[in-house]
Design a protein around this motif. Structure first.
Motif, PDB file in Angstrom:
ATOM      1  N   GLY A 108       0.832  -1.202   0.000  1.00  0.00           N
ATOM      2  CA  GLY A 108       0.000   0.000   0.000  1.00  0.00           C
ATOM      3  C   GLY A 108       0.867   1.254   0.000  1.00  0.00           C
ATOM      4  N   GLN A 109       1.919   1.228   0.792  1.00  0.00           N
ATOM      5  CA  GLN A 109       2.863   2.352   0.826  1.00  0.00           C
ATOM      6  C   GLN A 109       3.518   2.537  -0.535  1.00  0.00           C
ATOM      7  OE1 GLN A 109       3.548   4.415   3.617  1.00  0.00           O
ATOM      8  NE2 GLN A 109       4.601   5.658   2.091  1.00  0.00           N
ATOM      9  N   LEU A 110       3.889   1.440  -1.161  1.00  0.00           N
ATOM     10  CA  LEU A 110       4.508   1.501  -2.481  1.00  0.00           C
ATOM     11  C   LEU A 110       3.560   2.138  -3.504  1.00  0.00           C
ATOM     12  CD1 LEU A 110       7.061   0.553  -4.092  1.00  0.00           C
ATOM     13  CD2 LEU A 110       5.725  -1.463  -4.688  1.00  0.00           C
ATOM     14  N   LEU A 111       2.291   1.753  -3.471  1.00  0.00           N
ATOM     15  CA  LEU A 111       1.323   2.342  -4.400  1.00  0.00           C
ATOM     16  C   LEU A 111       1.057   3.805  -4.061  1.00  0.00           C
ATOM     17  CD1 LEU A 111      -1.166  -0.620  -4.913  1.00  0.00           C
ATOM     18  CD2 LEU A 111       0.608   0.210  -6.489  1.00  0.00           C
ATOM     19  N   PHE A 112       1.084   4.149  -2.787  1.00  0.00           N
ATOM     20  CA  PHE A 112       0.958   5.553  -2.410  1.00  0.00           C
ATOM     21  C   PHE A 112       2.142   6.352  -2.946  1.00  0.00           C
ATOM     22  CE2 PHE A 112       1.977   8.965   0.634  1.00  0.00           C
ATOM     23  CZ  PHE A 112       0.933   9.818   0.303  1.00  0.00           C
ATOM     24  N   PHE A 141      -3.604   5.011   8.096  1.00  0.00           N
ATOM     25  CA  PHE A 141      -2.541   5.025   7.082  1.00  0.00           C
ATOM     26  C   PHE A 141      -2.404   6.416   6.467  1.00  0.00           C
ATOM     27  CE2 PHE A 141      -1.349   4.711   2.579  1.00  0.00           C
ATOM     28  CZ  PHE A 141      -0.104   4.108   2.684  1.00  0.00           C
ATOM     29  N   TYR A 142      -3.521   6.993   6.044  1.00  0.00           N
ATOM     30  CA  TYR A 142      -3.452   8.294   5.369  1.00  0.00           C
ATOM     31  C   TYR A 142      -3.077   9.413   6.322  1.00  0.00           C
ATOM     32  CZ  TYR A 142      -5.139   5.911   1.278  1.00  0.00           C
ATOM     33  OH  TYR A 142      -5.248   5.047   0.216  1.00  0.00           O
ATOM     34  N   GLU A 143      -3.485   9.316   7.567  1.00  0.00           N
ATOM     35  CA  GLU A 143      -3.069  10.312   8.555  1.00  0.00           C
ATOM     36  C   GLU A 143      -1.548  10.279   8.714  1.00  0.00           C
ATOM     37  OE1 GLU A 143      -3.520  10.203  13.189  1.00  0.00           O
ATOM     38  OE2 GLU A 143      -5.412  10.938  12.319  1.00  0.00           O
ATOM     39  N   LYS A 144      -0.977   9.085   8.756  1.00  0.00           N
ATOM     40  CA  LYS A 144       0.485   8.954   8.877  1.00  0.00           C
ATOM     41  C   LYS A 144       1.210   9.537   7.664  1.00  0.00           C
ATOM     42  CE  LYS A 144       0.385   4.925  11.849  1.00  0.00           C
ATOM     43  NZ  LYS A 144       0.414   3.462  11.914  1.00  0.00           N
ATOM     44  N   GLN A 145       0.520   9.562   6.517  1.00  0.00           N
ATOM     45  CA  GLN A 145       1.124  10.118   5.301  1.00  0.00           C
ATOM     46  C   GLN A 145       1.043  11.642   5.264  1.00  0.00           C
ATOM     47  OE1 GLN A 145       2.805   7.868   3.613  1.00  0.00           O
ATOM     48  NE2 GLN A 145       1.849   6.324   4.897  1.00  0.00           N
ATOM     49  N   GLY A 146       0.290  12.234   6.200  1.00  0.00           N
ATOM     50  CA  GLY A 146       0.170  13.676   6.269  1.00  0.00           C
ATOM     51  C   GLY A 146      -1.144  14.236   5.735  1.00  0.00           C
ATOM     52  N   PHE A 147      -2.085  13.366   5.372  1.00  0.00           N
ATOM     53  CA  PHE A 147      -3.390  13.831   4.888  1.00  0.00           C
ATOM     54  C   PHE A 147      -4.183  14.462   6.038  1.00  0.00           C
ATOM     55  CE2 PHE A 147      -2.375  10.980   1.467  1.00  0.00           C
ATOM     56  CZ  PHE A 147      -3.103  11.421   0.371  1.00  0.00           C
ATOM     57  N   LEU A 169      -3.823  16.089   0.739  1.00  0.00           N
ATOM     58  CA  LEU A 169      -2.401  16.289   1.011  1.00  0.00           C
ATOM     59  C   LEU A 169      -1.889  17.248  -0.040  1.00  0.00           C
ATOM     60  CD1 LEU A 169       0.211  15.390   2.567  1.00  0.00           C
ATOM     61  CD2 LEU A 169       0.519  13.703   0.759  1.00  0.00           C
ATOM     62  N   ASN A 170      -1.513  18.450   0.386  1.00  0.00           N
ATOM     63  CA  ASN A 170      -0.955  19.401  -0.569  1.00  0.00           C
ATOM     64  C   ASN A 170       0.457  18.996  -0.926  1.00  0.00           C
ATOM     65  OD1 ASN A 170      -3.182  21.210  -0.723  1.00  0.00           O
ATOM     66  ND2 ASN A 170      -2.667  21.929   1.326  1.00  0.00           N
ATOM     67  N   SER A 171       0.854  19.284  -2.160  1.00  0.00           N
ATOM     68  CA  SER A 171       2.194  18.879  -2.629  1.00  0.00           C
ATOM     69  C   SER A 171       3.283  19.377  -1.695  1.00  0.00           C
ATOM     70  CB  SER A 171       2.442  19.398  -4.042  1.00  0.00           C
ATOM     71  OG  SER A 171       1.551  18.785  -4.935  1.00  0.00           O
ATOM     72  N   SER A 172       3.117  20.569  -1.168  1.00  0.00           N
ATOM     73  CA  SER A 172       4.137  21.127  -0.267  1.00  0.00           C
ATOM     74  C   SER A 172       4.177  20.406   1.079  1.00  0.00           C
ATOM     75  CB  SER A 172       3.889  22.618  -0.055  1.00  0.00           C
ATOM     76  OG  SER A 172       2.596  22.814   0.510  1.00  0.00           O
ATOM     77  N   SER A 174       3.752  17.075   1.352  1.00  0.00           N
ATOM     78  CA  SER A 174       4.060  15.677   1.096  1.00  0.00           C
ATOM     79  C   SER A 174       5.312  15.245   1.835  1.00  0.00           C
ATOM     80  CB  SER A 174       4.243  15.459  -0.412  1.00  0.00           C
ATOM     81  OG  SER A 174       4.561  14.127  -0.682  1.00  0.00           O
ATOM     82  N   LYS A 175       5.195  14.131   2.548  1.00  0.00           N
ATOM     83  CA  LYS A 175       6.366  13.563   3.239  1.00  0.00           C
ATOM     84  C   LYS A 175       7.178  12.772   2.225  1.00  0.00           C
ATOM     85  CE  LYS A 175       4.035  13.292   7.655  1.00  0.00           C
ATOM     86  NZ  LYS A 175       3.597  12.457   8.754  1.00  0.00           N
TER      87      LYS A 175
END
Length: 176
Positions: A108-112, A141-147, A169-172, A174-175
């Motif tokens: 899932g992380q890879l596809l993200f 999962f998405y919260e951990k990605q910064g969403f 998640l704004n491009s700026s 993005s983790k």
């Protein structure tokens, strides 16, 4: 284990239908009425519907394989293929699904990460998605990605109207 991500084509139609139905059912069957689930599957993953999506130049499907085995897939939308109008220069992650026997392997992380790569290539301002309010693993999962939560919308599953949170998640932000 070396995962390989490939772009789907119309030649992958029947395989896409099979994994779409399998992964959606595995994810949501336990929490939904069987008739509502079947009504949704019959519509959302019909061959005509998937053909239309595969032929849309603003929609992109990717498969992820591990050791020649199909383990999951990703669907991205831009422009008028997006399911919401709030993000004119956004990239929607409409689906990230991993087969149940391949979860917790980082796929899932890879596809993200692939989603972020495509957003960067297409110069999109943000990534966004809808996730069911009761899908705690996906929300985490998405919260951990910064969403962050932007809004919510109705998601209709058969006769059942459910709530999806719209996360952005704004491009700026993005983790990397």
């Amino acid at each position: 284990m070396t995962p390989i991500i490939t772009l789907c084509t119309i030649n992958d139609l029947e395989i896409l239908q099979k994994i779409s139905i399998e992964t959606f059912t595995d994810t949501f069957a336990a929490d939904n009425d069987p008739k509502d689930l079947q009504d949704f599957l019959d519509t959302a993953y019909s061959l005509p519907q998937l053909t239309s999506e595969l032929n849309d130049p603003n929609a992109f499907f990717y498969f992820v394989h591990v050791n020649d085995e199909l383990t999951g897939y990703l669907k991205l939308n831009i422009n008028d293929a997006q399911t919401e109008d709030d993000f004119p220069n956004g990239l929607e992650i409409q689906r990230i699904y991993i087969r149940k026997n391949h979860k917790k392997m980082g796929l899932g992380q890879l596809l993200f990460e692939k989603s972020k790569e495509v957003a960067k290539e297409l110069k999109k301002d943000q990534l966004w998605l809808g996730v069911w309010e009761h899908n705690k693993p996906a929300l985490s999962f998405y919260e951990k990605q910064g969403f962050t939560k932007h809004s919510q919308h109705d998601f209709v599953l058969g006769d059942d109207i459910q709530t999806d949170f719209i996360l952005v998640l704004n491009s700026s932000d993005s983790k990397n």
